[in-house]
Design a protein around this motif. Sequence first.
Motif, mmCIF file in Angstrom:
data_model
loop_
_atom_site.group_PDB
_atom_site.id
_atom_site.type_symbol
_atom_site.label_atom_id
_atom_site.label_comp_id
_atom_site.label_asym_id
_atom_site.label_seq_id
_atom_site.Cartn_x
_atom_site.Cartn_y
_atom_site.Cartn_z
ATOM 1 N N GLY A 162 0.802 -1.218 0.000
ATOM 2 C CA GLY A 162 0.000 0.000 0.000
ATOM 3 C C GLY A 162 0.831 1.262 0.000
ATOM 4 N N LEU A 163 2.076 1.148 -0.470
ATOM 5 C CA LEU A 163 2.997 2.281 -0.486
ATOM 6 C C LEU A 163 3.056 2.860 -1.903
ATOM 7 N N PRO A 164 2.528 4.063 -2.120
ATOM 8 C CA PRO A 164 2.607 4.651 -3.458
ATOM 9 C C PRO A 164 4.043 4.985 -3.832
ATOM 10 N N VAL A 165 4.297 5.088 -5.136
ATOM 11 C CA VAL A 165 5.572 5.614 -5.604
ATOM 12 C C VAL A 165 5.302 6.934 -6.311
ATOM 13 N N MET A 166 6.271 7.817 -6.209
ATOM 14 C CA MET A 166 6.212 9.105 -6.895
ATOM 15 C C MET A 166 7.294 9.080 -7.962
ATOM 16 N N ALA A 167 6.893 9.031 -9.202
ATOM 17 C CA ALA A 167 7.838 8.915 -10.312
ATOM 18 C C ALA A 167 8.384 10.283 -10.685
ATOM 19 N N TYR A 168 9.699 10.306 -10.926
ATOM 20 C CA TYR A 168 10.292 11.512 -11.504
ATOM 21 C C TYR A 168 11.012 11.116 -12.783
ATOM 22 N N PRO A 169 11.138 12.038 -13.736
ATOM 23 C CA PRO A 169 11.687 11.675 -15.048
ATOM 24 C C PRO A 169 13.162 11.306 -14.973
ATOM 25 N N PRO A 170 13.544 10.156 -15.520
ATOM 26 C CA PRO A 170 14.968 9.808 -15.605
ATOM 27 C C PRO A 170 15.630 10.614 -16.722
ATOM 28 N N PRO A 171 16.959 10.644 -16.757
ATOM 29 C CA PRO A 171 17.649 11.432 -17.785
ATOM 30 C C PRO A 171 17.326 10.990 -19.214
ATOM 31 N N GLU A 172 16.952 9.728 -19.375
ATOM 32 C CA GLU A 172 16.690 9.216 -20.730
ATOM 33 C C GLU A 172 15.351 9.699 -21.291
ATOM 34 N N ARG A 173 14.577 10.425 -20.500
ATOM 35 C CA ARG A 173 13.239 10.794 -20.965
ATOM 36 C C ARG A 173 13.288 11.671 -22.220
ATOM 37 N N GLU A 174 14.148 12.670 -22.251
ATOM 38 C CA GLU A 174 14.179 13.567 -23.400
ATOM 39 C C GLU A 174 14.531 12.832 -24.693
ATOM 40 N N PRO A 175 15.590 12.013 -24.725
ATOM 41 C CA PRO A 175 15.845 11.248 -25.954
ATOM 42 C C PRO A 175 14.689 10.317 -26.328
ATOM 43 N N MET A 176 14.016 9.771 -25.310
ATOM 44 C CA MET A 176 12.905 8.862 -25.563
ATOM 45 C C MET A 176 11.793 9.538 -26.361
ATOM 46 N N LEU A 177 11.615 10.839 -26.172
ATOM 47 C CA LEU A 177 10.495 11.539 -26.810
ATOM 48 C C LEU A 177 10.612 11.578 -28.322
ATOM 49 N N GLY A 178 11.777 11.252 -28.851
ATOM 50 C CA GLY A 178 11.941 11.186 -30.303
ATOM 51 C C GLY A 178 11.650 9.819 -30.893
ATOM 52 N N HIS A 179 11.201 8.870 -30.072
ATOM 53 C CA HIS A 179 10.944 7.512 -30.565
ATOM 54 C C HIS A 179 9.772 7.515 -31.553
ATOM 55 N N PRO A 180 9.885 6.811 -32.678
ATOM 56 C CA PRO A 180 8.823 6.838 -33.690
ATOM 57 C C PRO A 180 7.485 6.279 -33.210
ATOM 58 N N VAL A 181 7.503 5.306 -32.296
ATOM 59 C CA VAL A 181 6.235 4.768 -31.800
ATOM 60 C C VAL A 181 5.503 5.814 -30.955
ATOM 61 N N LEU A 182 6.223 6.524 -30.128
ATOM 62 C CA LEU A 182 5.596 7.611 -29.377
ATOM 63 C C LEU A 182 5.011 8.653 -30.326
ATOM 64 N N ALA A 183 5.756 8.960 -31.375
ATOM 65 C CA ALA A 183 5.270 9.935 -32.352
ATOM 66 C C ALA A 183 3.997 9.434 -33.030
ATOM 67 N N ARG A 184 3.948 8.133 -33.362
ATOM 68 C CA ARG A 184 2.771 7.590 -34.027
ATOM 69 C C ARG A 184 1.543 7.626 -33.119
ATOM 70 N N VAL A 185 1.725 7.208 -31.869
ATOM 71 C CA VAL A 185 0.607 7.241 -30.923
ATOM 72 C C VAL A 185 0.153 8.681 -30.696
ATOM 73 N N ALA A 186 1.114 9.596 -30.617
ATOM 74 C CA ALA A 186 0.772 11.000 -30.404
ATOM 75 C C ALA A 186 -0.049 11.545 -31.566
ATOM 76 N N ARG A 187 0.344 11.228 -32.807
ATOM 77 C CA ARG A 187 -0.411 11.706 -33.980
ATOM 78 C C ARG A 187 -1.831 11.166 -33.956
ATOM 79 N N ARG A 188 -1.980 9.947 -33.506
ATOM 80 C CA ARG A 188 -3.312 9.322 -33.451
ATOM 81 C C ARG A 188 -4.257 10.110 -32.546
ATOM 82 N N HIS A 189 -3.696 10.729 -31.539
ATOM 83 C CA HIS A 189 -4.525 11.447 -30.560
ATOM 84 C C HIS A 189 -4.430 12.964 -30.702
ATOM 85 N N GLY A 190 -3.675 13.441 -31.679
ATOM 86 C CA GLY A 190 -3.495 14.881 -31.786
ATOM 87 C C GLY A 190 -2.760 15.448 -30.590
ATOM 88 N N ALA A 191 -1.800 14.683 -30.084
ATOM 89 C CA ALA A 191 -1.067 15.055 -28.874
ATOM 90 C C ALA A 191 0.420 15.121 -29.172
#
Length: 282
Positions: A190-219
Amino acid sequence: MADRSIPTVTLPSGEAIPAFGQSTRGMAEDPRRRDDEIAALRAGVDAGLTLIDTAEAYADGRAEELVREALGDRREEVFLVSKVSAEHAGLTGTADACARSLERLGTDRIDLYLLHQRGDAPLPETVEAFTSLITQGLIRHWGVRDFDVPDVVELAAIPGGTAVEIDQIPYDLVRRDVERDLLPRCRAAGLPVMAYPPPEREPMLGHPVLARVARRHGATPGQVALAWLLGQDGVCTVTEASSPKHVRENRAAMELILGEEDLAELDLAFPAPHAPEPLELP
């Protein structure tokens, strides 16, 4: 304390806190950005992002001073998180560090006070100090940061250690090592975790799958990554935004609903580990 439109997670003590908040990591380091950073924090509170995460170590305490200036008379609207550094985490050092943070923050109490990282200070002393600070009304809850399974097990065996309210850890689509061991154990306790962004987050945002899902939602890819994280059970998150525009973009991620196709694509592109792995720290 949390805006009704913002989902919440429940601490072991029973208090519900916002599942999404603002981090001040990286703020107050450049005076030229100060006005934008203050405006960002205020815009976040206006948008219901009323959990603010800071630390004495962020910009040598200047981030806490920035929070004080940004909040003004709105302290009562905010769930305030700060941290004691490892070098101050002894019995008296924790109390002294808390007093300095309270002064910089301009408040009479911290809602959630975290041990920033394991260091040389004996963990029982830190727990004793946290317990004393709660008794004095100077903090309301306490937690830890970057604790892996052995640390959590050790903490639970310390007198007063089961009063821990949260474990703040690096967690994102690109850093899913916690899902095979640490996260299930925290959920079972019953212990929540509080996530903070790891250093790899910014490079991850250029991944083509993220881009495809984002286009699908206009996000944007960042909104997709945040929506995925906010969909994880027992997880809240804090993220940085240094301008009101970025705050609004982050806030809009809470309106994004990922479907089964989206989640399946993201799982293939960013698979969880097949076996337990130790927590990888930034």
